[in-house]
Design an enzyme around this catalytic site. Structure first.
Site, mmCIF file in Angstrom:
data_model
loop_
_atom_site.group_PDB
_atom_site.id
_atom_site.type_symbol
_atom_site.label_atom_id
_atom_site.label_comp_id
_atom_site.label_asym_id
_atom_site.label_seq_id
_atom_site.Cartn_x
_atom_site.Cartn_y
_atom_site.Cartn_z
ATOM 1 N N ARG A 29 4.089 2.861 10.916
ATOM 2 C CA ARG A 29 3.145 3.511 10.002
ATOM 3 C C ARG A 29 3.004 5.006 10.280
ATOM 4 O O ARG A 29 1.916 5.562 10.125
ATOM 5 C CB ARG A 29 1.767 2.851 10.058
ATOM 6 N N ARG A 33 -2.046 7.066 5.753
ATOM 7 C CA ARG A 33 -3.303 7.718 5.359
ATOM 8 C C ARG A 33 -3.941 8.593 6.425
ATOM 9 O O ARG A 33 -4.852 9.348 6.115
ATOM 10 C CB ARG A 33 -4.300 6.659 4.895
ATOM 11 N N ARG A 42 -0.188 10.580 -2.365
ATOM 12 C CA ARG A 42 -0.589 9.283 -2.924
ATOM 13 C C ARG A 42 -1.487 9.495 -4.144
ATOM 14 O O ARG A 42 -1.338 8.790 -5.156
ATOM 15 C CB ARG A 42 -1.322 8.503 -1.839
ATOM 16 N N ASP A 79 7.350 -1.119 1.538
ATOM 17 C CA ASP A 79 6.484 -2.182 2.041
ATOM 18 C C ASP A 79 7.293 -3.454 2.172
ATOM 19 O O ASP A 79 8.299 -3.630 1.478
ATOM 20 C CB ASP A 79 5.297 -2.408 1.097
ATOM 21 N N TYR A 156 2.367 -14.251 2.936
ATOM 22 C CA TYR A 156 1.733 -13.579 1.799
ATOM 23 C C TYR A 156 2.028 -14.318 0.489
ATOM 24 O O TYR A 156 1.177 -14.394 -0.402
ATOM 25 C CB TYR A 156 2.205 -12.121 1.706
HETATM 26 O O1 CP3 Z 1 5.856 2.460 9.035
HETATM 27 C C1 CP3 Z 1 5.962 3.199 8.051
HETATM 28 O O2 CP3 Z 1 5.570 4.386 8.055
HETATM 29 C C2 CP3 Z 1 6.720 2.697 6.829
HETATM 30 C C3 CP3 Z 1 5.951 2.138 5.772
HETATM 31 C C4 CP3 Z 1 5.397 0.721 5.823
HETATM 32 C C5 CP3 Z 1 4.287 0.334 5.032
HETATM 33 N N1 CP3 Z 1 4.107 -1.001 5.177
HETATM 34 C C6 CP3 Z 1 3.513 1.256 4.188
HETATM 35 C C7 CP3 Z 1 2.166 0.844 3.747
HETATM 36 C C8 CP3 Z 1 5.854 -0.416 6.495
HETATM 37 C C9 CP3 Z 1 6.972 -0.553 7.508
HETATM 38 C C10 CP3 Z 1 5.017 -1.503 6.068
HETATM 39 C C11 CP3 Z 1 5.208 -2.901 6.518
HETATM 40 C C12 CP3 Z 1 4.178 -3.907 6.222
HETATM 41 N N2 CP3 Z 1 3.474 -4.067 5.076
HETATM 42 C C13 CP3 Z 1 3.855 -4.976 7.097
HETATM 43 C C14 CP3 Z 1 4.474 -5.245 8.436
HETATM 44 C C15 CP3 Z 1 4.002 -4.308 9.472
HETATM 45 C C16 CP3 Z 1 2.554 -4.397 9.791
HETATM 46 O O3 CP3 Z 1 1.875 -3.362 9.618
HETATM 47 O O4 CP3 Z 1 2.135 -5.446 10.243
HETATM 48 C C17 CP3 Z 1 2.869 -5.748 6.449
HETATM 49 C C18 CP3 Z 1 2.195 -6.986 7.009
HETATM 50 C C19 CP3 Z 1 2.656 -5.176 5.168
HETATM 51 C C20 CP3 Z 1 1.752 -5.675 4.083
HETATM 52 C C21 CP3 Z 1 0.744 -4.667 3.729
HETATM 53 N N3 CP3 Z 1 1.015 -3.523 3.004
HETATM 54 C C22 CP3 Z 1 -0.626 -4.653 4.059
HETATM 55 C C23 CP3 Z 1 -1.328 -5.716 4.874
HETATM 56 C C24 CP3 Z 1 -1.173 -3.487 3.504
HETATM 57 C C25 CP3 Z 1 -2.609 -3.043 3.500
HETATM 58 C C26 CP3 Z 1 -2.954 -2.499 4.840
HETATM 59 C C27 CP3 Z 1 -3.677 -1.185 4.749
HETATM 60 O O5 CP3 Z 1 -3.527 -0.421 5.721
HETATM 61 O O6 CP3 Z 1 -4.387 -0.925 3.762
HETATM 62 C C28 CP3 Z 1 -0.131 -2.778 2.890
HETATM 63 C C29 CP3 Z 1 -0.231 -1.464 2.217
HETATM 64 C C30 CP3 Z 1 0.496 -0.342 2.868
HETATM 65 N N4 CP3 Z 1 1.807 -0.376 3.231
HETATM 66 C C31 CP3 Z 1 -0.032 0.964 3.166
HETATM 67 C C32 CP3 Z 1 1.024 1.716 3.704
HETATM 68 C C33 CP3 Z 1 1.017 3.157 4.126
HETATM 69 C C34 CP3 Z 1 -1.437 1.441 2.862
HETATM 70 C C35 CP3 Z 1 -1.547 1.653 1.392
HETATM 71 C C36 CP3 Z 1 -2.282 2.878 0.960
HETATM 72 O O7 CP3 Z 1 -1.769 4.013 1.065
HETATM 73 O O8 CP3 Z 1 -3.391 2.665 0.446
#
Ligand code: CP3
Length: 358
Positions: A29, A33, A42, A79, A156
Protein backbone atom coordinates in the site's frame (compact mmCIF):
# COMPACT_ATOMS: atom_id res chain seq x y z
CA UNK A 1 11.06 -4.22 -23.19
CA UNK A 2 12.17 -6.81 -20.64
CA UNK A 3 15.72 -6.59 -21.98
CA UNK A 4 16.12 -2.96 -20.82
CA UNK A 5 18.71 -2.95 -18.02
CA UNK A 6 17.49 -1.59 -14.69
CA UNK A 7 19.23 1.35 -12.99
CA UNK A 8 18.32 -0.23 -9.62
CA UNK A 9 17.96 -4.03 -9.59
CA UNK A 10 18.49 -4.59 -5.83
CA UNK A 11 14.98 -5.90 -5.39
CA UNK A 12 15.22 -8.51 -8.17
CA UNK A 13 18.71 -9.52 -7.03
CA UNK A 14 17.56 -9.97 -3.44
CA UNK A 15 14.65 -12.13 -4.62
CA UNK A 16 17.21 -14.37 -6.33
CA UNK A 17 19.38 -14.32 -3.17
CA UNK A 18 22.20 -12.57 -5.03
CA UNK A 19 24.49 -10.03 -3.29
CA UNK A 20 23.29 -6.40 -3.11
CA UNK A 21 24.82 -3.17 -1.72
CA UNK A 22 21.82 -2.48 0.57
CA UNK A 23 18.67 -4.34 1.54
CA UNK A 24 15.91 -3.33 -0.91
CA UNK A 25 12.64 -1.95 0.45
CA UNK A 26 9.12 -1.41 -0.85
CA UNK A 27 5.90 -1.13 1.17
CA UNK A 28 2.53 -2.78 0.76
CA UNK A 29 0.00 0.00 0.00
CA UNK A 30 2.85 2.41 -0.72
CA UNK A 31 0.43 4.23 -3.05
CA UNK A 32 -2.61 5.25 -1.06
CA UNK A 33 -4.53 7.69 1.06
CA UNK A 34 -1.68 8.58 3.46
CA UNK A 35 -0.29 10.65 0.54
CA UNK A 36 -2.09 13.97 -0.12
CA UNK A 37 -1.18 13.74 -3.81
CA UNK A 38 -2.98 10.34 -3.94
CA UNK A 39 -6.11 11.88 -2.42
CA UNK A 40 -5.98 14.65 -5.04
CA UNK A 41 -5.66 12.22 -7.98
CA UNK A 42 -8.42 10.03 -6.54
CA UNK A 43 -10.69 13.08 -6.30
CA UNK A 44 -9.85 13.93 -9.91
CA UNK A 45 -10.78 10.37 -10.97
CA UNK A 46 -14.05 10.48 -9.00
CA UNK A 47 -13.65 7.24 -7.04
CA UNK A 48 -11.17 4.50 -6.21
CA UNK A 49 -12.56 2.24 -8.95
CA UNK A 50 -12.48 4.96 -11.60
CA UNK A 51 -8.88 5.60 -10.58
CA UNK A 52 -7.94 1.92 -10.81
CA UNK A 53 -9.68 1.61 -14.21
CA UNK A 54 -7.88 4.62 -15.72
CA UNK A 55 -4.39 3.49 -16.86
CA UNK A 56 -2.91 7.02 -16.98
CA UNK A 57 -4.13 7.92 -13.48
CA UNK A 58 -3.27 4.47 -12.10
CA UNK A 59 0.23 5.06 -13.46
CA UNK A 60 0.36 8.49 -11.82
CA UNK A 61 -0.50 7.15 -8.33
CA UNK A 62 1.89 4.20 -8.77
CA UNK A 63 4.74 6.68 -9.29
CA UNK A 64 3.79 9.10 -6.49
CA UNK A 65 5.51 7.28 -3.59
CA UNK A 66 8.65 6.82 -5.74
CA UNK A 67 8.94 10.59 -6.19
CA UNK A 68 9.02 11.02 -2.41
CA UNK A 69 11.04 8.04 -1.22
CA UNK A 70 13.97 6.06 -2.70
CA UNK A 71 11.91 2.84 -2.86
CA UNK A 72 13.47 -0.11 -4.68
CA UNK A 73 10.31 -1.27 -6.48
CA UNK A 74 6.99 0.06 -7.80
CA UNK A 75 3.76 -1.90 -7.35
CA UNK A 76 0.98 -1.73 -9.89
CA UNK A 77 -1.89 0.36 -8.56
CA UNK A 78 -4.93 -1.87 -8.77
CA UNK A 79 -6.84 -4.24 -6.50
CA UNK A 80 -7.15 -7.97 -5.92
CA UNK A 81 -10.89 -7.76 -6.63
CA UNK A 82 -10.52 -6.80 -10.31
CA UNK A 83 -10.56 -10.54 -11.13
CA UNK A 84 -13.97 -11.41 -9.60
CA UNK A 85 -15.27 -8.09 -10.96
CA UNK A 86 -14.24 -9.27 -14.45
CA UNK A 87 -15.97 -12.61 -13.72
CA UNK A 88 -19.23 -10.65 -13.52
CA UNK A 89 -19.79 -10.18 -9.76
CA UNK A 90 -20.12 -6.37 -9.93
CA UNK A 91 -17.53 -4.80 -7.61
CA UNK A 92 -18.49 -1.56 -5.88
CA UNK A 93 -17.40 0.48 -2.90
CA UNK A 94 -20.15 1.81 -0.67
CA UNK A 95 -19.19 5.11 0.97
CA UNK A 96 -17.05 4.58 4.05
CA UNK A 97 -17.30 0.79 3.74
CA UNK A 98 -14.97 -1.71 2.15
CA UNK A 99 -15.45 -3.51 -1.17
CA UNK A 100 -18.75 -5.24 -1.96
CA UNK A 101 -20.21 -7.36 -4.77
CA UNK A 102 -23.63 -6.83 -6.34
CA UNK A 103 -23.83 -10.52 -7.28
CA UNK A 104 -21.94 -12.62 -4.71
CA UNK A 105 -21.65 -16.41 -5.03
CA UNK A 106 -24.68 -17.94 -3.33
CA UNK A 107 -24.96 -21.47 -4.75
CA UNK A 108 -23.21 -24.26 -6.61
CA UNK A 109 -25.15 -23.10 -9.70
CA UNK A 110 -23.46 -19.66 -9.39
CA UNK A 111 -20.09 -21.42 -9.32
CA UNK A 112 -20.90 -23.50 -12.43
CA UNK A 113 -21.59 -20.32 -14.39
CA UNK A 114 -18.17 -18.76 -13.69
CA UNK A 115 -15.53 -18.59 -16.38
CA UNK A 116 -11.97 -17.29 -16.69
CA UNK A 117 -12.06 -13.66 -17.90
CA UNK A 118 -10.18 -12.63 -21.02
CA UNK A 119 -7.09 -10.74 -19.91
CA UNK A 120 -6.75 -8.44 -22.92
CA UNK A 121 -10.44 -7.45 -23.06
CA UNK A 122 -12.13 -7.84 -19.65
CA UNK A 123 -8.94 -6.84 -17.79
CA UNK A 124 -7.41 -4.73 -20.51
CA UNK A 125 -7.29 -1.67 -18.23
CA UNK A 126 -4.93 -3.54 -15.86
CA UNK A 127 -2.62 -4.62 -18.69
CA UNK A 128 -2.68 -1.07 -20.12
CA UNK A 129 -1.73 0.27 -16.68
CA UNK A 130 1.20 -2.19 -16.48
CA UNK A 131 2.42 -1.13 -19.95
CA UNK A 132 2.04 2.58 -19.13
CA UNK A 133 3.85 2.25 -15.79
CA UNK A 134 6.73 0.28 -17.36
CA UNK A 135 7.14 3.00 -19.98
CA UNK A 136 7.10 5.78 -17.39
CA UNK A 137 9.43 3.98 -14.97
CA UNK A 138 11.87 3.94 -17.86
CA UNK A 139 14.16 1.34 -16.28
CA UNK A 140 14.53 3.07 -12.90
CA UNK A 141 13.17 0.31 -10.63
CA UNK A 142 11.29 -2.94 -11.29
CA UNK A 143 7.50 -3.13 -11.38
CA UNK A 144 5.62 -5.65 -9.23
CA UNK A 145 2.39 -7.12 -10.56
CA UNK A 146 0.04 -8.91 -8.19
CA UNK A 147 -3.05 -10.97 -7.57
CA UNK A 148 -5.04 -12.11 -4.59
CA UNK A 149 -4.70 -15.76 -3.64
CA UNK A 150 -7.55 -18.00 -4.74
CA UNK A 151 -8.72 -18.43 -1.13
CA UNK A 152 -8.60 -14.70 -0.36
CA UNK A 153 -10.45 -13.79 -3.58
CA UNK A 154 -13.03 -16.54 -2.88
CA UNK A 155 -13.62 -15.09 0.61
CA UNK A 156 -14.85 -11.83 -0.95
CA UNK A 157 -16.80 -13.64 -3.70
CA UNK A 158 -18.77 -15.76 -1.23
CA UNK A 159 -19.06 -13.30 1.66
CA UNK A 160 -20.01 -10.52 -0.78
CA UNK A 161 -17.53 -8.17 0.93
CA UNK A 162 -15.36 -8.09 4.03
CA UNK A 163 -16.29 -10.37 6.92
CA UNK A 164 -15.69 -10.73 10.65
CA UNK A 165 -15.80 -14.52 10.84
CA UNK A 166 -15.91 -15.84 7.22
CA UNK A 167 -18.98 -17.88 8.13
CA UNK A 168 -20.39 -18.07 4.58
CA UNK A 169 -17.20 -19.15 2.84
CA UNK A 170 -16.16 -21.56 5.59
CA UNK A 171 -19.66 -23.09 5.60
CA UNK A 172 -19.46 -23.59 1.84
CA UNK A 173 -16.07 -25.30 2.23
CA UNK A 174 -17.40 -27.57 4.99
CA UNK A 175 -20.85 -28.33 3.54
CA UNK A 176 -19.89 -28.74 -0.11
CA UNK A 177 -16.12 -29.15 -0.51
CA UNK A 178 -16.56 -30.21 -4.15
CA UNK A 179 -18.26 -26.90 -4.99
CA UNK A 180 -15.59 -24.99 -3.04
CA UNK A 181 -12.83 -26.76 -4.97
CA UNK A 182 -14.60 -26.03 -8.22
CA UNK A 183 -14.73 -22.33 -7.28
CA UNK A 184 -11.07 -22.30 -6.19
CA UNK A 185 -10.06 -24.17 -9.35
CA UNK A 186 -11.70 -21.60 -11.63
CA UNK A 187 -10.28 -18.69 -9.62
CA UNK A 188 -6.81 -20.31 -9.73
CA UNK A 189 -7.04 -20.63 -13.53
CA UNK A 190 -7.93 -16.93 -13.64
CA UNK A 191 -5.13 -15.95 -11.23
CA UNK A 192 -2.50 -17.83 -13.26
CA UNK A 193 -3.72 -16.25 -16.52
CA UNK A 194 -3.81 -12.82 -14.81
CA UNK A 195 -0.24 -13.10 -13.48
CA UNK A 196 1.06 -14.39 -16.82
CA UNK A 197 -0.63 -11.51 -18.64
CA UNK A 198 0.82 -8.94 -16.22
CA UNK A 199 4.28 -10.44 -16.76
CA UNK A 200 3.78 -10.35 -20.54
CA UNK A 201 2.69 -6.69 -20.25
CA UNK A 202 5.88 -5.82 -18.35
CA UNK A 203 5.64 -6.75 -14.64
CA UNK A 204 9.10 -7.93 -13.52
CA UNK A 205 8.05 -9.63 -10.27
CA UNK A 206 4.72 -11.03 -9.07
CA UNK A 207 3.19 -11.12 -5.60
CA UNK A 208 0.23 -13.18 -4.46
CA UNK A 209 -1.63 -11.75 -1.44
CA UNK A 210 -3.06 -14.53 0.74
CA UNK A 211 -4.39 -12.01 3.23
CA UNK A 212 -7.02 -14.32 4.72
CA UNK A 213 -5.23 -17.70 4.65
CA UNK A 214 -4.45 -17.26 8.34
CA UNK A 215 -8.13 -17.39 9.34
CA UNK A 216 -8.22 -21.11 8.48
CA UNK A 217 -7.42 -24.09 10.70
CA UNK A 218 -4.26 -25.92 9.59
CA UNK A 219 -6.16 -28.71 7.86
CA UNK A 220 -8.46 -26.27 6.05
CA UNK A 221 -5.51 -24.00 5.17
CA UNK A 222 -3.69 -26.90 3.52
CA UNK A 223 -6.79 -28.02 1.63
CA UNK A 224 -8.30 -24.68 0.57
CA UNK A 225 -5.42 -22.23 0.39
CA UNK A 226 -1.95 -23.82 0.28
CA UNK A 227 -2.85 -26.35 -2.42
CA UNK A 228 -3.78 -23.53 -4.80
CA UNK A 229 -0.73 -21.41 -3.94
CA UNK A 230 1.38 -24.47 -4.79
CA UNK A 231 -0.44 -24.82 -8.11
CA UNK A 232 0.27 -21.18 -8.96
CA UNK A 233 3.97 -21.56 -8.11
CA UNK A 234 4.16 -24.76 -10.17
CA UNK A 235 2.29 -23.50 -13.22
CA UNK A 236 3.81 -20.07 -13.74
CA UNK A 237 6.42 -20.36 -16.51
CA UNK A 238 9.79 -21.37 -15.07
CA UNK A 239 12.07 -19.60 -17.53
CA UNK A 240 15.77 -19.91 -16.85
CA UNK A 241 15.79 -18.04 -13.56
CA UNK A 242 16.57 -14.70 -15.18
CA UNK A 243 13.58 -14.55 -17.53
CA UNK A 244 10.98 -15.81 -15.05
CA UNK A 245 9.35 -13.06 -13.01
CA UNK A 246 10.18 -13.97 -9.39
CA UNK A 247 7.09 -14.95 -7.39
CA UNK A 248 6.47 -13.76 -3.81
CA UNK A 249 3.87 -15.60 -1.73
CA UNK A 250 2.69 -13.21 0.99
CA UNK A 251 0.29 -14.35 3.68
CA UNK A 252 -0.91 -13.09 7.00
CA UNK A 253 -0.54 -15.73 9.67
CA UNK A 254 1.37 -18.06 7.33
CA UNK A 255 4.23 -18.85 9.72
CA UNK A 256 3.07 -22.43 10.53
CA UNK A 257 3.41 -23.23 6.82
CA UNK A 258 6.81 -21.72 6.00
CA UNK A 259 8.25 -25.13 5.14
CA UNK A 260 5.60 -25.88 2.57
CA UNK A 261 5.66 -22.36 1.16
CA UNK A 262 9.46 -22.44 0.82
CA UNK A 263 9.19 -25.76 -1.03
CA UNK A 264 6.49 -24.48 -3.43
CA UNK A 265 8.85 -23.21 -6.11
CA UNK A 266 8.20 -19.53 -5.31
CA UNK A 267 11.29 -17.29 -5.13
CA UNK A 268 10.21 -15.58 -1.89
CA UNK A 269 7.85 -15.84 1.04
CA UNK A 270 6.34 -12.71 2.62
CA UNK A 271 5.52 -12.85 6.33
CA UNK A 272 3.70 -10.66 8.84
CA UNK A 273 5.17 -9.34 12.11
CA UNK A 274 3.97 -12.16 14.35
CA UNK A 275 7.08 -14.21 13.52
CA UNK A 276 10.65 -13.02 14.07
CA UNK A 277 12.62 -12.74 10.82
CA UNK A 278 15.47 -14.72 12.39
CA UNK A 279 13.16 -17.64 13.16
CA UNK A 280 11.61 -17.40 9.70
CA UNK A 281 15.06 -17.32 8.03
CA UNK A 282 16.20 -20.36 10.02
CA UNK A 283 13.13 -22.31 9.01
CA UNK A 284 13.39 -21.31 5.36
CA UNK A 285 17.04 -22.28 5.46
CA UNK A 286 18.10 -20.38 2.35
CA UNK A 287 15.58 -22.11 0.09
CA UNK A 288 13.83 -18.84 -0.81
CA UNK A 289 14.18 -15.13 -0.14
CA UNK A 290 12.18 -13.63 2.72
CA UNK A 291 10.10 -10.45 2.58
CA UNK A 292 8.91 -8.47 5.58
CA UNK A 293 8.02 -7.79 8.25
CA UNK A 294 7.83 -4.63 10.38
CA UNK A 295 4.55 -4.22 12.26
CA UNK A 296 2.86 -1.36 10.33
CA UNK A 297 1.76 0.18 13.63
CA UNK A 298 5.46 0.97 14.26
CA UNK A 299 4.91 3.89 11.86
CA UNK A 300 2.83 5.67 14.53
CA UNK A 301 5.90 5.73 16.78
CA UNK A 302 8.70 8.31 16.61
CA UNK A 303 11.30 8.29 13.79
CA UNK A 304 13.88 7.18 16.41
CA UNK A 305 11.75 4.20 17.42
CA UNK A 306 11.10 3.36 13.75
CA UNK A 307 14.84 3.39 13.07
CA UNK A 308 15.55 1.17 16.08
CA UNK A 309 12.88 -1.38 15.02
CA UNK A 310 14.16 -1.38 11.42
CA UNK A 311 17.66 -2.12 12.73
CA UNK A 312 16.30 -4.88 14.93
CA UNK A 313 14.46 -6.54 12.01
CA UNK A 314 17.49 -6.26 9.68
CA UNK A 315 19.83 -7.78 12.28
CA UNK A 316 17.35 -10.47 13.27
CA UNK A 317 17.20 -11.59 9.63
CA UNK A 318 21.00 -11.56 9.33
CA UNK A 319 21.44 -13.60 12.51
CA UNK A 320 18.94 -16.22 11.35
CA UNK A 321 20.46 -16.29 7.85
CA UNK A 322 23.93 -17.42 8.85
CA UNK A 323 25.32 -13.89 9.31
CA UNK A 324 24.37 -12.69 5.81
CA UNK A 325 21.85 -9.99 4.83
CA UNK A 326 21.38 -11.54 1.36
CA UNK A 327 17.92 -12.76 0.40
CA UNK A 328 15.99 -10.16 2.43
CA UNK A 329 13.46 -7.73 0.96
CA UNK A 330 12.37 -5.24 3.59
CA UNK A 331 8.63 -4.54 3.84
CA UNK A 332 5.91 -4.12 6.39
CA UNK A 333 4.04 -7.16 7.65
CA UNK A 334 0.88 -5.71 6.07
CA UNK A 335 -0.17 -2.47 4.37
CA UNK A 336 0.15 1.21 5.27
CA UNK A 337 -2.97 2.90 6.72
CA UNK A 338 -4.50 6.20 5.57
CA UNK A 339 -3.62 8.08 8.81
CA UNK A 340 0.10 7.30 8.71
CA UNK A 341 2.63 10.09 8.30
CA UNK A 342 4.60 10.34 5.03
CA UNK A 343 7.55 11.71 7.07
CA UNK A 344 7.62 8.54 9.15
CA UNK A 345 7.49 6.43 6.00
CA UNK A 346 10.49 8.40 4.74
CA UNK A 347 12.32 7.69 8.01
CA UNK A 348 11.67 3.97 7.59
CA UNK A 349 12.95 3.82 4.01
CA UNK A 350 16.09 5.82 4.90
CA UNK A 351 16.77 3.61 7.93
CA UNK A 352 16.57 0.42 5.85
CA UNK A 353 19.14 1.68 3.36
CA UNK A 354 21.47 3.23 5.94
CA UNK A 355 21.47 0.39 8.44
CA UNK A 356 21.87 -2.35 5.82
CA UNK A 357 24.73 -0.78 3.79
CA UNK A 358 27.33 -3.52 3.13
O1 CP3 B 1 0.14 -1.84 -2.44
C1 CP3 B 1 -0.16 -1.00 -3.29
O2 CP3 B 1 0.22 0.19 -3.22
C2 CP3 B 1 -0.91 -1.44 -4.54
C3 CP3 B 1 -2.33 -1.30 -4.53
C4 CP3 B 1 -3.25 -2.28 -3.82
C5 CP3 B 1 -4.55 -1.91 -3.42
N1 CP3 B 1 -5.18 -3.01 -2.94
C6 CP3 B 1 -5.11 -0.55 -3.56
C7 CP3 B 1 -6.29 -0.19 -2.75
C8 CP3 B 1 -3.08 -3.63 -3.52
C9 CP3 B 1 -1.86 -4.51 -3.68
C10 CP3 B 1 -4.33 -4.08 -2.96
C11 CP3 B 1 -4.58 -5.48 -2.55
C12 CP3 B 1 -5.79 -5.81 -1.78
N2 CP3 B 1 -7.04 -5.33 -1.96
C13 CP3 B 1 -5.83 -6.81 -0.78
C14 CP3 B 1 -4.68 -7.67 -0.34
C15 CP3 B 1 -3.72 -6.93 0.50
C16 CP3 B 1 -4.25 -6.45 1.80
O3 CP3 B 1 -4.21 -5.22 2.00
O4 CP3 B 1 -4.63 -7.29 2.60
C17 CP3 B 1 -7.16 -6.86 -0.31
C18 CP3 B 1 -7.68 -7.77 0.78
C19 CP3 B 1 -7.91 -5.94 -1.08
C20 CP3 B 1 -9.39 -5.68 -1.00
C21 CP3 B 1 -9.66 -4.27 -0.66
N3 CP3 B 1 -9.50 -3.22 -1.54
C22 CP3 B 1 -10.09 -3.74 0.57
C23 CP3 B 1 -10.36 -4.56 1.81
C24 CP3 B 1 -10.21 -2.35 0.40
C25 CP3 B 1 -10.71 -1.34 1.39
C26 CP3 B 1 -9.65 -1.07 2.40
C27 CP3 B 1 -9.44 0.40 2.63
O5 CP3 B 1 -8.30 0.73 2.99
O6 CP3 B 1 -10.38 1.20 2.48
C28 CP3 B 1 -9.79 -2.04 -0.90
C29 CP3 B 1 -9.70 -0.70 -1.50
C30 CP3 B 1 -8.32 -0.23 -1.84
N4 CP3 B 1 -7.43 -0.94 -2.59
C31 CP3 B 1 -7.74 1.04 -1.51
C32 CP3 B 1 -6.47 1.08 -2.09
C33 CP3 B 1 -5.47 2.20 -2.09
C34 CP3 B 1 -8.43 2.15 -0.74
C35 CP3 B 1 -9.45 2.77 -1.64
C36 CP3 B 1 -9.53 4.26 -1.59
O7 CP3 B 1 -8.66 4.98 -2.12
O8 CP3 B 1 -10.56 4.71 -1.05
Amino acid sequence: MSSQPLANDRFLRALRRQPVDRTPVWLMRQAGRYLPEYRATRAQAGSFLQLAKNPELACEVTLQPLRRFPLDAAILFSDILTVPDAMGLGLYFADGEGPKFERPIRSAADIDKLGVPDMETDLRYVMDAVRTIRRELNGSVPLIGFSGSPWTIACYMVEGGGSDNYSKVKSLALNDPAAMHKLLGTVTDAVIAYLKAQHAAGAQALQVFDTWGGVLSPSMYREFSLRYLQRIAAELPRGDGETRAPLILFGKGNDPYLDELAASGAEAVGVDWTIGLGDAARRIGGRTALQGNLDPVTLYASPEAIRREVGRALDDYRDGNGGSREGHVFNLGHGLSPDMSPEHVGALVAAVHELSAR
